[in-house]
Design a protein around this motif. Structure first.
Motif, PDB file in Angstrom:
ATOM      1  N   CYS A   6      14.892 -32.290 -44.374  1.00 42.24           N
ATOM      2  CA  CYS A   6      14.725 -31.117 -46.133  1.00 42.24           C
ATOM      3  C   CYS A   6      15.866 -31.533 -46.966  1.00 42.24           C
ATOM      4  CB  CYS A   6      14.905 -29.403 -45.028  1.00 42.24           C
ATOM      5  SG  CYS A   6      13.803 -28.814 -43.907  1.00 42.24           S
ATOM      6  N   SER A   7      17.019 -32.207 -46.922  1.00 40.65           N
ATOM      7  CA  SER A   7      17.633 -32.325 -47.288  1.00 40.65           C
ATOM      8  C   SER A   7      16.918 -33.580 -49.003  1.00 40.65           C
ATOM      9  CB  SER A   7      19.123 -32.805 -47.138  1.00 40.65           C
ATOM     10  OG  SER A   7      19.916 -31.848 -45.917  1.00 40.65           O
ATOM     11  N   GLU A   8      16.325 -34.143 -47.739  1.00 38.35           N
ATOM     12  CA  GLU A   8      15.917 -35.453 -48.855  1.00 38.35           C
ATOM     13  C   GLU A   8      14.305 -34.600 -50.297  1.00 38.35           C
ATOM     14  OE1 GLU A   8      13.765 -37.917 -46.168  1.00 38.35           O
ATOM     15  OE2 GLU A   8      16.069 -39.250 -45.538  1.00 38.35           O
ATOM     16  N   ILE A   9      14.053 -33.774 -49.543  1.00 38.55           N
ATOM     17  CA  ILE A   9      12.798 -32.925 -49.728  1.00 38.55           C
ATOM     18  C   ILE A   9      13.399 -31.786 -50.826  1.00 38.55           C
ATOM     19  CG2 ILE A   9      10.565 -30.714 -50.005  1.00 38.55           C
ATOM     20  CD1 ILE A   9      10.622 -31.884 -47.136  1.00 38.55           C
ATOM     21  N   ASP A  10      14.482 -31.003 -50.834  1.00 36.23           N
ATOM     22  CA  ASP A  10      15.629 -30.005 -51.714  1.00 36.23           C
ATOM     23  C   ASP A  10      15.643 -31.181 -52.830  1.00 36.23           C
ATOM     24  OD1 ASP A  10      15.126 -28.339 -49.933  1.00 36.23           O
ATOM     25  OD2 ASP A  10      16.737 -28.270 -49.273  1.00 36.23           O
ATOM     26  N   ALA A  11      16.234 -32.545 -52.886  1.00 36.25           N
ATOM     27  CA  ALA A  11      17.019 -33.434 -53.546  1.00 36.25           C
ATOM     28  C   ALA A  11      15.641 -33.825 -54.442  1.00 36.25           C
ATOM     29  CB  ALA A  11      17.038 -34.544 -53.029  1.00 36.25           C
ATOM     30  N   ILE A  12      14.987 -34.236 -54.300  1.00 32.58           N
ATOM     31  CA  ILE A  12      13.411 -33.861 -55.136  1.00 32.58           C
ATOM     32  C   ILE A  12      13.171 -33.245 -56.120  1.00 32.58           C
ATOM     33  CG2 ILE A  12      11.612 -35.214 -54.985  1.00 32.58           C
ATOM     34  CD1 ILE A  12      11.527 -37.165 -52.055  1.00 32.58           C
ATOM     35  N   SER A  13      13.491 -32.011 -55.163  1.00 33.93           N
ATOM     36  CA  SER A  13      12.978 -30.609 -56.179  1.00 33.93           C
ATOM     37  C   SER A  13      14.170 -30.821 -56.876  1.00 33.93           C
ATOM     38  CB  SER A  13      12.249 -29.256 -54.567  1.00 33.93           C
ATOM     39  OG  SER A  13      11.813 -29.742 -53.787  1.00 33.93           O
ATOM     40  N   ALA A  14      15.123 -30.485 -56.855  1.00 31.46           N
ATOM     41  CA  ALA A  14      16.212 -30.086 -57.579  1.00 31.46           C
ATOM     42  C   ALA A  14      16.147 -31.168 -58.942  1.00 31.46           C
ATOM     43  CB  ALA A  14      17.598 -30.926 -56.835  1.00 31.46           C
ATOM     44  N   ASP A  15      15.416 -32.429 -58.663  1.00 27.52           N
ATOM     45  CA  ASP A  15      15.473 -33.129 -59.797  1.00 27.52           C
ATOM     46  C   ASP A  15      13.740 -32.489 -60.717  1.00 27.52           C
ATOM     47  OD1 ASP A  15      17.100 -34.448 -59.300  1.00 27.52           O
ATOM     48  OD2 ASP A  15      16.448 -36.717 -58.424  1.00 27.52           O
ATOM     49  N   ILE A  16      13.555 -32.704 -60.010  1.00 30.88           N
ATOM     50  CA  ILE A  16      12.114 -31.702 -60.164  1.00 30.88           C
ATOM     51  C   ILE A  16      12.725 -30.710 -61.755  1.00 30.88           C
ATOM     52  CG2 ILE A  16       9.991 -31.536 -60.236  1.00 30.88           C
ATOM     53  CD1 ILE A  16       9.580 -32.435 -57.879  1.00 30.88           C
ATOM     54  N   GLN A  17      12.788 -29.647 -60.533  1.00 35.18           N
ATOM     55  CA  GLN A  17      13.350 -28.126 -61.226  1.00 35.18           C
ATOM     56  C   GLN A  17      14.580 -29.084 -62.473  1.00 35.18           C
ATOM     57  OE1 GLN A  17      12.551 -25.267 -59.930  1.00 35.18           O
ATOM     58  NE2 GLN A  17      13.322 -25.120 -62.158  1.00 35.18           N
ATOM     59  N   LYS A  18      15.099 -29.664 -62.772  1.00 36.42           N
ATOM     60  CA  LYS A  18      16.018 -30.579 -63.739  1.00 36.42           C
ATOM     61  C   LYS A  18      14.869 -30.840 -64.608  1.00 36.42           C
ATOM     62  CE  LYS A  18      20.069 -31.777 -61.315  1.00 36.42           C
ATOM     63  NZ  LYS A  18      21.091 -32.650 -60.736  1.00 36.42           N
ATOM     64  N   GLU A  19      13.841 -31.469 -64.594  1.00 38.67           N
ATOM     65  CA  GLU A  19      12.629 -31.754 -64.970  1.00 38.67           C
ATOM     66  C   GLU A  19      12.186 -31.075 -66.575  1.00 38.67           C
ATOM     67  OE1 GLU A  19      10.920 -34.113 -63.264  1.00 38.67           O
ATOM     68  OE2 GLU A  19      12.027 -36.016 -63.364  1.00 38.67           O
ATOM     69  N   ILE A  20      12.055 -29.698 -65.599  1.00 39.15           N
ATOM     70  CA  ILE A  20      11.315 -28.139 -65.510  1.00 39.15           C
ATOM     71  C   ILE A  20      12.164 -27.894 -66.441  1.00 39.15           C
ATOM     72  CG2 ILE A  20       9.987 -26.376 -64.663  1.00 39.15           C
ATOM     73  CD1 ILE A  20       9.455 -27.067 -62.880  1.00 39.15           C
ATOM     74  N   GLU A  21      12.914 -27.598 -66.486  1.00 38.67           N
ATOM     75  CA  GLU A  21      14.762 -26.812 -67.385  1.00 38.67           C
ATOM     76  C   GLU A  21      14.552 -27.741 -69.081  1.00 38.67           C
ATOM     77  OE1 GLU A  21      17.712 -27.612 -64.419  1.00 38.67           O
ATOM     78  OE2 GLU A  21      16.752 -24.942 -63.094  1.00 38.67           O
ATOM     79  N   THR A  22      14.525 -29.087 -68.970  1.00 36.16           N
ATOM     80  CA  THR A  22      14.996 -29.451 -69.686  1.00 36.16           C
ATOM     81  C   THR A  22      13.404 -29.719 -70.668  1.00 36.16           C
ATOM     82  OG1 THR A  22      16.001 -31.215 -68.312  1.00 36.16           O
ATOM     83  CG2 THR A  22      15.129 -31.949 -70.186  1.00 36.16           C
ATOM     84  N   LEU A  23      12.367 -29.091 -69.826  1.00 38.76           N
ATOM     85  CA  LEU A  23      11.028 -29.359 -70.620  1.00 38.76           C
ATOM     86  C   LEU A  23      10.833 -27.815 -71.023  1.00 38.76           C
ATOM     87  CD1 LEU A  23       8.317 -31.150 -68.080  1.00 38.76           C
ATOM     88  CD2 LEU A  23       9.000 -31.502 -70.406  1.00 38.76           C
ATOM     89  N   GLU A  24      11.648 -26.977 -70.260  1.00 36.59           N
ATOM     90  CA  GLU A  24      11.652 -25.424 -70.954  1.00 36.59           C
ATOM     91  C   GLU A  24      12.627 -25.695 -72.652  1.00 36.59           C
ATOM     92  OE1 GLU A  24       9.911 -23.192 -70.265  1.00 36.59           O
ATOM     93  OE2 GLU A  24       8.970 -23.337 -68.644  1.00 36.59           O
ATOM     94  N   GLN A  25      13.725 -25.897 -72.169  1.00 38.60           N
ATOM     95  CA  GLN A  25      14.779 -25.889 -72.924  1.00 38.60           C
ATOM     96  C   GLN A  25      13.853 -26.453 -74.677  1.00 38.60           C
ATOM     97  OE1 GLN A  25      17.611 -24.627 -73.282  1.00 38.60           O
ATOM     98  NE2 GLN A  25      17.501 -25.620 -75.927  1.00 38.60           N
TER      99      GLN A  25
END
Length: 433
Positions: free
Chosen positions: A192-211
């Motif tokens: 779950c930590s591995e999945i969460d880490a990947i998800s966190a990276d994707i979420q940062k990419e989404i936030e960058t795209l939103e910005q």
């Protein structure tokens, strides 16, 4: 391969034959409700203990930062002591409704500091000689992801309350030896930590795209599309410099106020959202007052005057009605509605709109027509307005497409994690020790 047997419970299905099972109430030592109020002050020694409200349901654990102090309510120290959380306690959301208060979800308190829990949650303290708290927490997460909580909720609309006594009495938890439980918990923690880490990276990419999307909109509606054009000062801080051939004006010079009250029985109710003006959901409550709404015509612009709805605005594609909290404007002359729709969705405009408002507290902060009509807006030539609107429509559509793909990746990872937890806490997959 292990021998499996039917658990007799539809959502669980097959489980290993050697696993034990008990109703949940028999694997817990105690269950308590929390204190009413945000923070608590002990009568005897004045000690302040914060409750923890900031938890991460996606991970099923508390975040590191406790909430700020808000209000004090006095309780005897013995009551406060009873509500101290200990590592390994499981909290169940028992009252609420909607995304912010998801009834039936659980979190594991596994922090080294002292904290309290509030009245809308119940604490379960586990009998560790039978089941590990971490294992039971994963079981609760599987239970919730299989959408079993609604079967124990008393109300389906408004404030919801889960019948925990019935849930804990009826539902069974299936479990292996403590040694195997530890192996399952360790395995799931890592995965779950591995999945969460990947998800966190994707979420940062989404936030960058939103910005990036916000910056594209701001740049286009205030600077145009030609980077080499000569610029001049607009005189408005939120706009900055604009092309030399652009004009400037106040909103009141381009829009007039539409303030006709109508009934949602005669004019279909519309909702003013951050995604524009949309037909109101059929499930939304209707009122009996005959003149409780504002008229909106196709092509009108509507914006929510409340600060807690910042960015909720749009050009209407429909004739209908909106709530009185919205300001409805109709264009005075020839102008590109699409261009000004982008202007009013610009983050800097939202900030300026908020700055012009007034109120006692942030939740009641409003910007009315008298303030709004004085705001300066850019006025490019009409053809250029259409060019900018077309460019933003295409460019933002491309960005939104990438964001949508990223969100689909997040959903796929979230579903994979749910399946992973379910398969291991029901014994369908085995951790080899």
């Amino acid at each position: 391969m292990r021998e499996m047997k039917d658990s007799g419970i539809e959502w669980i299905g097959l489980t290993p034959s050697m696993w034990a099972n008990r109703r949940i109430k028999y694997v817990i030592k105690s269950r308590d409700s929390g204190l009413w109020g945000q923070d608590v002050k002990c009568e005897e020694n004045g000690t302040i203990c914060l409750r923890i409200a900031d938890f991460d349901y996606s991970k099923g654990i508390f975040k590191d930062t406790p909430v700020d102090a808000l209000t004090y309510r006095k309780y005897p120290s013995y009551v406060v002591d009873k509500c101290h959380l200990k590592k390994g306690d499981i909290l169940i959301e028992k009252s609420g409704g909607g995304e912010k208060t998801p009834v039936g979800r659980t979190v594991l308190f596994d922090k080294p500091y002292i904290a309290l829990f509030a009245n809308f949650m119940d604490r379960i303290r586990v009998n560790t000689s039978v089941v590990m708290p971490q294992y039971l927490q994963y079981w609760f997460r599987a239970f919730y992801s299989c959408k079993m909580s609604p079967y124990y909720i008393n109300q389906t609309t408004g404030i919801q309350n889960i019948n925990l006594s019935r849930l804990l009495t009826k539902e069974k938890v299936f479990y292996p030896s403590l040694k195997d439980q530890k192996a399952i918990v360790s395995f799931l923690d890592i995965k779950c930590s591995e999945i969460d880490a990947i998800s966190a990276d994707i979420q940062k990419e989404i936030e960058t795209l939103e910005q990036y999307k916000r910056s594209v909109i701001t740049e286009a509606v205030t600077k145009g599309l030609n980077p080499d054009v000569e610029m001049k000062d607009s005189g408005a801080e939120w706009i900055g410099r604009v092309p030399n051939n652009w004009n400037l004006g106040r909103i009141g010079g381009f829009y007039s106020l539409r303030n006709e009250k109508v009934s949602d029985k005669d004019y279909p109710p519309l909702s003013v959202t951050m995604k524009g003006i949309l037909p109101q959901l059929e499930t939304a409550a209707k009122t009996n007052d005959g003149d409780n709404r504002k008229l909106v015509r196709k092509g009108d612009f509507a914006i929510n005057s409340r600060s807690d709805r910042r960015g909720s605005c749009g050009i209407s594609k429909y004739d209908g009605s909106v709530s009185l909290i919205n300001t409805v404007l109709t264009p005075r002359g020839k102008m590109s509605a699409a261009y000004y729709d982008w202007v009013f969705h610009c983050t800097r405009f939202s900030d300026e709109f908020y700055r012009q408002g007034h109120g006692i507290v942030d939740d009641l902060w409003t910007t009315g027509w008298q303030e709004m009509k004085k705001i300066i807006i850019p006025v490019p030539p009409f053809l250029e307005q259409n060019e900018i609107a077309d460019y933003l429509s295409s460019k933002c559509s491309d960005i939104d497409s990438v964001i949508s793909q990223k969100n689909q990746q997040l959903e796929t990872l979230s579903n994979y994690k749910k399946i992973l937890i379910y398969e291991y806490v029901t014994g369908k997959k085995e951790v080899l020790i």
